[in-house]
Design a protein around this motif. Structure first.
Motif, PDB file in Angstrom:
ATOM      1  N   GLN A 153      -8.500 -36.393  65.449  1.00  0.00           N
ATOM      2  CA  GLN A 153      -7.506 -37.446  65.609  1.00  0.00           C
ATOM      3  C   GLN A 153      -7.104 -38.046  64.265  1.00  0.00           C
ATOM      4  OE1 GLN A 153      -8.894 -40.463  68.340  1.00  0.00           O
ATOM      5  NE2 GLN A 153      -9.884 -41.668  66.752  1.00  0.00           N
ATOM      6  N   ARG A 154      -8.019 -38.087  63.297  1.00  0.00           N
ATOM      7  CA  ARG A 154      -7.635 -38.587  61.978  1.00  0.00           C
ATOM      8  C   ARG A 154      -6.692 -37.592  61.306  1.00  0.00           C
ATOM      9  NH1 ARG A 154      -9.445 -42.850  59.066  1.00  0.00           N
ATOM     10  NH2 ARG A 154      -9.362 -42.827  56.802  1.00  0.00           N
ATOM     11  N   TYR A 155      -6.990 -36.317  61.463  1.00  0.00           N
ATOM     12  CA  TYR A 155      -6.092 -35.286  60.925  1.00  0.00           C
ATOM     13  C   TYR A 155      -4.726 -35.371  61.602  1.00  0.00           C
ATOM     14  CZ  TYR A 155      -3.914 -30.687  60.560  1.00  0.00           C
ATOM     15  OH  TYR A 155      -3.016 -29.674  60.379  1.00  0.00           O
ATOM     16  N   SER A 156      -4.698 -35.566  62.917  1.00  0.00           N
ATOM     17  CA  SER A 156      -3.437 -35.640  63.652  1.00  0.00           C
ATOM     18  C   SER A 156      -2.612 -36.836  63.204  1.00  0.00           C
ATOM     19  CB  SER A 156      -3.708 -35.714  65.154  1.00  0.00           C
ATOM     20  OG  SER A 156      -4.342 -34.548  65.618  1.00  0.00           O
ATOM     21  N   MET A 157      -3.261 -37.994  63.031  1.00  0.00           N
ATOM     22  CA  MET A 157      -2.514 -39.178  62.617  1.00  0.00           C
ATOM     23  C   MET A 157      -2.078 -39.096  61.158  1.00  0.00           C
ATOM     24  SD  MET A 157      -2.094 -40.601  65.358  1.00  0.00           S
ATOM     25  CE  MET A 157      -0.983 -41.760  64.559  1.00  0.00           C
ATOM     26  N   SER A 158      -2.868 -38.441  60.330  1.00  0.00           N
ATOM     27  CA  SER A 158      -2.456 -38.236  58.940  1.00  0.00           C
ATOM     28  C   SER A 158      -1.253 -37.305  58.892  1.00  0.00           C
ATOM     29  CB  SER A 158      -3.616 -37.655  58.124  1.00  0.00           C
ATOM     30  OG  SER A 158      -4.742 -38.497  58.181  1.00  0.00           O
ATOM     31  N   THR A 159      -1.291 -36.252  59.704  1.00  0.00           N
ATOM     32  CA  THR A 159      -0.151 -35.348  59.797  1.00  0.00           C
ATOM     33  C   THR A 159       1.080 -36.095  60.285  1.00  0.00           C
ATOM     34  OG1 THR A 159      -1.559 -33.427  60.224  1.00  0.00           O
ATOM     35  CG2 THR A 159       0.729 -33.272  60.932  1.00  0.00           C
ATOM     36  N   PHE A 160       0.890 -36.969  61.281  1.00  0.00           N
ATOM     37  CA  PHE A 160       2.007 -37.759  61.798  1.00  0.00           C
ATOM     38  C   PHE A 160       2.644 -38.579  60.682  1.00  0.00           C
ATOM     39  CE2 PHE A 160       3.595 -41.823  63.354  1.00  0.00           C
ATOM     40  CZ  PHE A 160       4.540 -41.395  64.276  1.00  0.00           C
ATOM     41  N   TYR A 161       1.820 -39.201  59.834  1.00  0.00           N
ATOM     42  CA  TYR A 161       2.391 -39.990  58.748  1.00  0.00           C
ATOM     43  C   TYR A 161       3.234 -39.107  57.829  1.00  0.00           C
ATOM     44  CZ  TYR A 161       3.170 -42.269  54.392  1.00  0.00           C
ATOM     45  OH  TYR A 161       3.792 -42.745  53.272  1.00  0.00           O
ATOM     46  N   PHE A 162       2.668 -38.015  57.359  1.00  0.00           N
ATOM     47  CA  PHE A 162       3.404 -37.175  56.415  1.00  0.00           C
ATOM     48  C   PHE A 162       4.653 -36.556  57.049  1.00  0.00           C
ATOM     49  CE2 PHE A 162      -0.772 -37.196  54.269  1.00  0.00           C
ATOM     50  CZ  PHE A 162      -0.355 -37.555  52.998  1.00  0.00           C
ATOM     51  N   ALA A 163       4.654 -36.390  58.368  1.00  0.00           N
ATOM     52  CA  ALA A 163       5.820 -35.821  59.057  1.00  0.00           C
ATOM     53  C   ALA A 163       6.934 -36.843  59.245  1.00  0.00           C
ATOM     54  CB  ALA A 163       5.396 -35.262  60.417  1.00  0.00           C
ATOM     55  N   THR A 164       6.612 -38.133  59.154  1.00  0.00           N
ATOM     56  CA  THR A 164       7.605 -39.174  59.428  1.00  0.00           C
ATOM     57  C   THR A 164       7.837 -40.084  58.225  1.00  0.00           C
ATOM     58  OG1 THR A 164       5.897 -40.635  60.348  1.00  0.00           O
ATOM     59  CG2 THR A 164       7.053 -39.181  61.887  1.00  0.00           C
ATOM     60  N   ALA A 165       7.447 -39.624  57.056  1.00  0.00           N
ATOM     61  CA  ALA A 165       7.552 -40.460  55.857  1.00  0.00           C
ATOM     62  C   ALA A 165       8.609 -39.941  54.889  1.00  0.00           C
ATOM     63  CB  ALA A 165       6.192 -40.553  55.164  1.00  0.00           C
ATOM     64  N   ASN A 166       9.680 -39.335  55.435  1.00  0.00           N
ATOM     65  CA  ASN A 166      10.771 -38.906  54.556  1.00  0.00           C
ATOM     66  C   ASN A 166      11.468 -40.100  53.922  1.00  0.00           C
ATOM     67  OD1 ASN A 166      10.108 -36.363  55.316  1.00  0.00           O
ATOM     68  ND2 ASN A 166      12.095 -35.825  56.192  1.00  0.00           N
ATOM     69  N   GLY A 167      11.418 -41.224  54.588  1.00  0.00           N
ATOM     70  CA  GLY A 167      11.908 -42.470  54.030  1.00  0.00           C
ATOM     71  C   GLY A 167      10.744 -43.410  53.774  1.00  0.00           C
ATOM     72  N   VAL A 168      11.029 -44.687  53.793  1.00  0.00           N
ATOM     73  CA  VAL A 168       9.984 -45.694  53.577  1.00  0.00           C
ATOM     74  C   VAL A 168       9.733 -46.406  54.892  1.00  0.00           C
ATOM     75  CG1 VAL A 168       9.353 -47.799  52.351  1.00  0.00           C
ATOM     76  CG2 VAL A 168      10.646 -46.003  51.173  1.00  0.00           C
ATOM     77  N   TRP A 169       8.493 -46.444  55.308  1.00  0.00           N
ATOM     78  CA  TRP A 169       8.133 -47.174  56.523  1.00  0.00           C
ATOM     79  C   TRP A 169       8.447 -48.660  56.340  1.00  0.00           C
ATOM     80  CZ3 TRP A 169       3.114 -45.646  59.505  1.00  0.00           C
ATOM     81  CH2 TRP A 169       3.237 -44.327  59.962  1.00  0.00           C
ATOM     82  N   ALA A 170       8.941 -49.277  57.416  1.00  0.00           N
ATOM     83  CA  ALA A 170       9.260 -50.699  57.341  1.00  0.00           C
ATOM     84  C   ALA A 170       8.002 -51.538  57.158  1.00  0.00           C
ATOM     85  CB  ALA A 170      10.005 -51.131  58.604  1.00  0.00           C
ATOM     86  N   GLU A 171       6.923 -51.127  57.819  1.00  0.00           N
ATOM     87  CA  GLU A 171       5.679 -51.876  57.712  1.00  0.00           C
ATOM     88  C   GLU A 171       4.485 -50.941  57.586  1.00  0.00           C
ATOM     89  OE1 GLU A 171       5.227 -55.843  59.943  1.00  0.00           O
ATOM     90  OE2 GLU A 171       6.389 -54.599  61.335  1.00  0.00           O
ATOM     91  N   CYS A 172       3.557 -51.340  56.741  1.00  0.00           N
ATOM     92  CA  CYS A 172       2.208 -50.763  56.672  1.00  0.00           C
ATOM     93  C   CYS A 172       2.164 -49.279  56.335  1.00  0.00           C
ATOM     94  CB  CYS A 172       1.450 -51.027  57.972  1.00  0.00           C
ATOM     95  SG  CYS A 172       1.135 -52.785  58.258  1.00  0.00           S
ATOM     96  N   GLY A 173       3.101 -48.815  55.491  1.00  0.00           N
ATOM     97  CA  GLY A 173       2.917 -47.513  54.880  1.00  0.00           C
ATOM     98  C   GLY A 173       1.808 -47.597  53.849  1.00  0.00           C
ATOM     99  N   PRO A 174       1.379 -46.465  53.291  1.00  0.00           N
ATOM    100  CA  PRO A 174       0.250 -46.494  52.355  1.00  0.00           C
ATOM    101  C   PRO A 174       0.498 -47.287  51.078  1.00  0.00           C
ATOM    102  CG  PRO A 174       0.641 -44.266  53.169  1.00  0.00           C
ATOM    103  CD  PRO A 174       1.811 -45.086  53.599  1.00  0.00           C
ATOM    104  N   ASP A 175       1.766 -47.358  50.630  1.00  0.00           N
ATOM    105  CA  ASP A 175       2.066 -47.963  49.336  1.00  0.00           C
ATOM    106  C   ASP A 175       2.491 -49.422  49.515  1.00  0.00           C
ATOM    107  OD1 ASP A 175       2.869 -48.662  46.817  1.00  0.00           O
ATOM    108  OD2 ASP A 175       4.150 -46.915  46.493  1.00  0.00           O
ATOM    109  N   PRO A 176       1.692 -50.374  49.047  1.00  0.00           N
ATOM    110  CA  PRO A 176       2.046 -51.795  49.200  1.00  0.00           C
ATOM    111  C   PRO A 176       3.335 -52.169  48.488  1.00  0.00           C
ATOM    112  CG  PRO A 176      -0.272 -51.540  48.597  1.00  0.00           C
ATOM    113  CD  PRO A 176       0.372 -50.198  48.412  1.00  0.00           C
ATOM    114  N   SER A 177       3.715 -51.413  47.472  1.00  0.00           N
ATOM    115  CA  SER A 177       4.931 -51.743  46.730  1.00  0.00           C
ATOM    116  C   SER A 177       6.192 -51.340  47.482  1.00  0.00           C
ATOM    117  CB  SER A 177       4.916 -51.045  45.361  1.00  0.00           C
ATOM    118  OG  SER A 177       5.005 -49.629  45.513  1.00  0.00           O
ATOM    119  N   GLN A 178       6.034 -50.528  48.532  1.00  0.00           N
ATOM    120  CA  GLN A 178       7.201 -50.046  49.267  1.00  0.00           C
ATOM    121  C   GLN A 178       7.358 -50.672  50.637  1.00  0.00           C
ATOM    122  OE1 GLN A 178       6.795 -45.758  49.272  1.00  0.00           O
ATOM    123  NE2 GLN A 178       7.981 -45.589  47.386  1.00  0.00           N
TER     124      GLN A 178
END
Length: 559
Positions: free
Chosen positions: A194-219
């Motif tokens: 499930q951690r692998y699946s959710m990590s994959t989900f992030y990389f699959a949906t991060a072509n832009g910048v997430w509105a909230e709680c992406g990995p990078d606090p500056s974005q």
């Protein structure tokens, strides 16, 4: 060290016997020493040959623990009185391990041919996936085993070819877990999948910048960033961490887990998600009950693997850029309560397999679906409450099967290609409060059953070819707030009973064949009610079809 030979001179009457005994002991010692030296030299030569082809030549030649330098000669004691030397078989000095492993764990410095070959094969395989420079950083044998096992586990979920492609979200997720993830999971960890699946989900949906709680606090901001002044106990009640943080994935933003630590909900609606596809890895989350990804910018198709989510009861994929057809595999979701895929670019027909007794809310509007509605909709999902299939290309007549759906509150079939009369069965439900049949090719007169649906609040029949007169029973719809009848062929006088609609806010009667004057009772209601804002009729033509002094808007009508 080998003991030096010594020469003793015996004299006296028994000197010869003593000399013979000593020589016998001396020869035995010499033979034993020679045998040991031969064995050691042979082993040294073998190991030297093996190590000369390995990857540690330079390192071992400079390692002070291995004794001597690369040019040092190895002494060999022969059976003769002279000592000869042989050069080392490689530049690598040879020493024996000073300690013996105390467990079955593999050594980080393999010393057998089989281990070296195994390491060479593993390194080559890992390098083909991750690149030689990456593998150079993970030369430790145990780390290579960890990488090998995690790669195999990820491949069992995503497929080996997908993992091997360095451009895929799956590859990026695996590399993050191997190299950067603070939890340092391995393939045997209970939450690896499930951690692998959710990590994959992030990389699959991060072509832009997430509105909230992406990995990078500056974005992207994260609500929990502002809670750091709170006590840890208070933060634990509601805090959510950024995606790809070192916290358990159950603590990531938008993720909810059950008591057993398995993910049960993913709610990331309106969060700036964008990507070319929905990752099929979500299907590995067998306990998932809610998947809400509405109002993002996700493209691609719905993976057929989503049919494996047999515990799913709410699926929200609305307002994205999803294409393709509805997979028939979704027929396996026999607990589905909400199916929302409206406002996408999907096409094809509606498969009857998706209709089960659990389904209550069906939202498929604003797509390119065509054909007729499947019979299963009216036989298998009798508990439907909200049905929105507006703005598609459905055709044929509106099915009389709607008469089987006794709990419908909202029905939107507008902006399609339906033809024929409006069937009386549509009004079977005593709970119907919202009916929109506008922008079709419907005709005929309105059925009397309409006027008995006193729960109606919104009635939109605009842009069809309805005709005939409006019954005076229209006044029985006391909860009506919005009446849209424009662009039809209704005729006759406007009924004065419209004045009985105390909750009315908007009435549009324009572009019809009404004649006469707007009833004074209706004008009085508009003057007395602050709710009654819009009253539209064909009072703007020359001559006007309808005389109206209280209308908010006068249209010219058909000319």
């Amino acid at each position: 060290a080998v003991e030096d030979e010594r020469t003793y001179d015996y004299s006296g009457s028994d000197g010869e016997g003593k000399s013979n005994n000593y020589k016998t002991r001396q020869n035995k010692r010499r033979y034993l020493i020679i045998a040991c030296i031969i064995i050691v030299a042979t082993l040294a030569a073998i190991v030297g040959i093996i190590m000369s082809g390995g990857d540690g030549d330079a390192n071992e030649s400079s390692d002070p623990t291995r004794g001597g330098n690369s040019n040092e000669q190895i002494p060999i004691i022969s059976t003769s009185t002279t000592t000869t030397t042989i050069p080392p078989t490689s530049s690598t000095a040879i020493t024996e391990p000073t300690t013996k492993p105390t467990s079955a764990a593999p050594s980080s410095s393999p010393t057998t041919t089989e281990e070296l070959l195994r390491r060479e094969d593993m390194t080559a395989a890992a390098a083909s996936i991750s690149g030689a420079s990456t593998i150079a950083d993970t030369h430790d044998y145990e780390e290579l085993l960890r990488r090998e096992d995690m790669t195999a586990a990820a491949a069992s979920i995503s497929g080996a070819s997908t993992i091997a492609d360095t451009t895929t979200p799956q590859y990026k997720a695996l590399e993050w877990m191997i190299r950067e993830d603070g939890l340092r999971l391995d393939a045997t960890s209970p939450n690896f999948a499930q951690r692998y699946s959710m990590s994959t989900f992030y990389f699959a949906t991060a072509n832009g910048v997430w509105a909230e709680c992406g990995p990078d606090p500056s974005q992207s901001p994260c609500p929990d960033d502002n809670r750091r002044s709170l006590s840890s106990k208070r933060r634990s009640l509601s805090s959510k961490q950024r995606f790809l943080s070192s916290n358990n994935e159950c603590d990531w933003f938008g993720i909810t887990c059950g008591a057993n630590g398995e993910i049960t909900e993913i709610n990331l609606k309106e969060n700036g998600l964008s990507g070319s596809s929905l990752p099929k890895e979500i299907a590995s989350l067998s306990s998932l009950a809610l998947l809400h990804l509405g109002k993002n910018a996700i493209a691609g198709t719905i993976p057929t693997e989503f049919g494996q989510l047999t515990n799913l009861d709410s699926l929200y994929l609305n307002d994205n850029n999803i294409m393709g057809t509805i997979p028939t595999s979704l027929g396996n979701l026999n607990k589905l309560f909400v199916f929302s895929i409206g406002n996408n670019a999907m096409n094809g027909t509606i498969p009857g397999e998706i209709f089960h007794s659990s389904l209550r809310h069906l939202d498929i509007d604003n797509n390119n679906f065509h054909g007729s509605l499947p019979d299963e909709m009216f036989t298998s999902s009798l508990g439907l409450v909200n049905i929105d299939m507006a703005s598609n290309e459905f055709e044929g007549t509106i099915p009389t099967g709607f008469g089987n759906l006794n709990n419908v509150k909202m029905l939107r079939v507008n902006n399609n290609n339906f033809v024929g009369a409006l069937p009386s069965e549509v009004f079977t439900s005593s709970s119907l409060s919202y009916l929109d049949c506008s922008a079709n090719n419907l005709n005929g007169t309105l059925p009397d059953e309409l006027y008995g649906t006193t729960s109606l609040r919104v009635l939109n029949l605009a842009s069809n070819e309805f005709g005939g007169e409006i019954s005076t029973k229209i006044g029985d719809l006391e909860d009506l707030t919005d009446l849209e009848l424009q662009y039809n062929k209704f005729e006759g006088a406007i009924p004065s009973t419209l004045a009985s609609l105390d909750e009315i806010k908007r009435v549009d009667l324009s572009f019809n064949l009404f004649t006469g004057s707007m009833p004074s009772e209706v004008c009085d209601l508009r003057g007395d009610s602050f709710l009654f804002v819009d009253l539209v009729s064909d009072c703007g033509g020359s001559p006007a079809q309808v005389s109206c002094d209280c209308c908010s808007t006068c249209e010219p009508g058909y000319t």
